[in-house]
Write an enzyme that holds these catalytic residues in place. Sequence first.
Site, PDB file in Angstrom:
ATOM      1  N   LYS A  33      28.648 -42.762   9.786  1.00 36.62           N
ATOM      2  CA  LYS A  33      27.602 -42.369  10.984  1.00 36.62           C
ATOM      3  C   LYS A  33      27.085 -41.072  10.614  1.00 36.62           C
ATOM      4  O   LYS A  33      27.711 -40.373   9.522  1.00 36.62           O
ATOM      5  CB  LYS A  33      28.494 -42.267  12.259  1.00 36.62           C
ATOM      6  CG  LYS A  33      29.678 -41.318  12.351  1.00 36.62           C
ATOM      7  CD  LYS A  33      30.657 -41.330  13.442  1.00 36.62           C
ATOM      8  CE  LYS A  33      31.903 -40.545  13.107  1.00 36.62           C
ATOM      9  NZ  LYS A  33      32.987 -40.828  14.299  1.00 36.62           N
ATOM     10  N   ARG A 128      38.070 -40.868  26.566  1.00 32.16           N
ATOM     11  CA  ARG A 128      36.642 -40.848  26.004  1.00 32.16           C
ATOM     12  C   ARG A 128      36.155 -42.298  26.457  1.00 32.16           C
ATOM     13  O   ARG A 128      35.488 -42.546  27.474  1.00 32.16           O
ATOM     14  CB  ARG A 128      36.613 -40.511  24.789  1.00 32.16           C
ATOM     15  CG  ARG A 128      35.228 -39.941  24.505  1.00 32.16           C
ATOM     16  CD  ARG A 128      35.039 -39.217  23.114  1.00 32.16           C
ATOM     17  NE  ARG A 128      35.259 -40.089  21.924  1.00 32.16           N
ATOM     18  CZ  ARG A 128      35.374 -39.847  20.637  1.00 32.16           C
ATOM     19  NH1 ARG A 128      34.630 -38.555  20.287  1.00 32.16           N
ATOM     20  NH2 ARG A 128      35.471 -40.884  19.750  1.00 32.16           N
ATOM     21  N   TYR A 252      19.622  -7.767  10.241  1.00 27.63           N
ATOM     22  CA  TYR A 252      19.254  -7.625  11.652  1.00 27.63           C
ATOM     23  C   TYR A 252      20.228  -6.932  12.392  1.00 27.63           C
ATOM     24  O   TYR A 252      21.680  -7.385  12.197  1.00 27.63           O
ATOM     25  CB  TYR A 252      19.110  -9.126  12.211  1.00 27.63           C
ATOM     26  CG  TYR A 252      17.888  -9.742  12.024  1.00 27.63           C
ATOM     27  CD1 TYR A 252      16.605  -9.186  12.267  1.00 27.63           C
ATOM     28  CD2 TYR A 252      17.800 -11.194  11.190  1.00 27.63           C
ATOM     29  CE1 TYR A 252      15.278  -9.803  11.946  1.00 27.63           C
ATOM     30  CE2 TYR A 252      16.695 -11.470  10.890  1.00 27.63           C
ATOM     31  CZ  TYR A 252      15.357 -10.989  11.211  1.00 27.63           C
ATOM     32  OH  TYR A 252      14.262 -11.712  10.937  1.00 27.63           O
ATOM     33  N   MET A 300      17.504 -16.263   9.265  1.00 24.86           N
ATOM     34  CA  MET A 300      17.154 -17.821   9.334  1.00 24.86           C
ATOM     35  C   MET A 300      17.213 -18.233   7.593  1.00 24.86           C
ATOM     36  O   MET A 300      17.497 -19.626   7.647  1.00 24.86           O
ATOM     37  CB  MET A 300      15.693 -18.139   9.807  1.00 24.86           C
ATOM     38  CG  MET A 300      15.374 -19.397   9.768  1.00 24.86           C
ATOM     39  SD  MET A 300      13.552 -19.543  10.804  1.00 24.86           S
ATOM     40  CE  MET A 300      13.763 -19.149  12.122  1.00 24.86           C
TER      41      MET A 300
END
Length: 355
Positions: A33, A128, A252, A300
């Site tokens: 998955k 669940r 940063y 980023m």
Amino acid sequence: MSARAYINLQALRYNLRRVGELAPQSRVIPVIKANAYGHGMLEVAAALNKITTFAVATLEEAMLLRQAGNTKNIMVLQGVSGKKEWLQAAQEGISPVLHHEEQVALLESIDLPAAMDIWIKIDTGMHRLGFSPEHTQAIYRRCQQSGNELNIRFMSHFANADDADDDLTDTQLQRFLDVTKEYAAERSMANSAGICVFADSHLDWVRPGIMLYGVNPMLSGTASDFSLQPVMTLTSTLLSVHQRCRGDAIGYGGAWVCPHDMPVGIVAIGYGDGYPRHARSGTPVLINGNRVPLIGRVSMDMICVDLSQCPDAAVGDEAILWGDGLPIEEVADSADTIAYELLCKLTKRVKFVYS
Ligand SMILES: *Cc1c(COP(=O)(O)O)cnc(C)c1O
């Protein structure tokens, strides 16, 4: 140059053999998955070509396998809902997990075009998905009498198997064995953690996910504890090296200030590639075989590293973020997350290289 994820398919097949050694009496359903935990679902399925049954989370994932020409049995862990999906699953030889009353009612109201394998999911304590143990017998009967030709199996899922000291795992297994003992149906319970440390849970089919990708499934430790080999090695390059002075604030927010004069390297990877933004200063990065600490905030596209212990590092050198020589479990710990999440979160900017 952009970040690269090297996927070692030999290691994947080796890890599958390890599953076979740990659970020699069971058949194996590799869980692929979420794009095979970020490794590439089609490539992973193709590399495990001796397998008869795969597991995915959704019908969409199963259909991606079919559209790519994969004809193996596919277990859909979240099941399917609605008439259209049930018909499609039956037509395509896809085996849904049955976990909700509504699905049973639907099965009773339609004529499937083909025989179908279904997995009745029993909620043994995770709370669940699944039917409570008390309801299982009635659900089984309704399936049998639904007018469709169903090969019924049972499955359940562990909530805390990653903690070998947690009693719930044994309780869940006992509930599962109690409820299912009167049937001849095949059974499946164990995920990777169950395979590695709870031999009694192996039963007919085991469902390994994370261990196939070479990650230790337990709360702590690394792949080598179970003789697993990491499948993914995430790399990028050193973009820049500068000598900085005591007191210089790096990156940063100036979140990290140089305690002394030191060389600082910039590696071309960041949260835009899926590297975790919350990785703390001190998170290890491997450069030319040396472990160097990340410093300051993850941006980023870039991270900063302290090269004091690696003075020969030069622009263009390779940096390993996790994988060969640097356990992903350690990086995950340093970022307050788990390896599963790191693997699933790589973005499209990362180039995948299979070998
Ligand atoms: C994801 C999943 C697995 C595999 O779990 P791992 O911890 O990755 O081995 C097995 N069974 C079910 C129901 C799952 O959702």
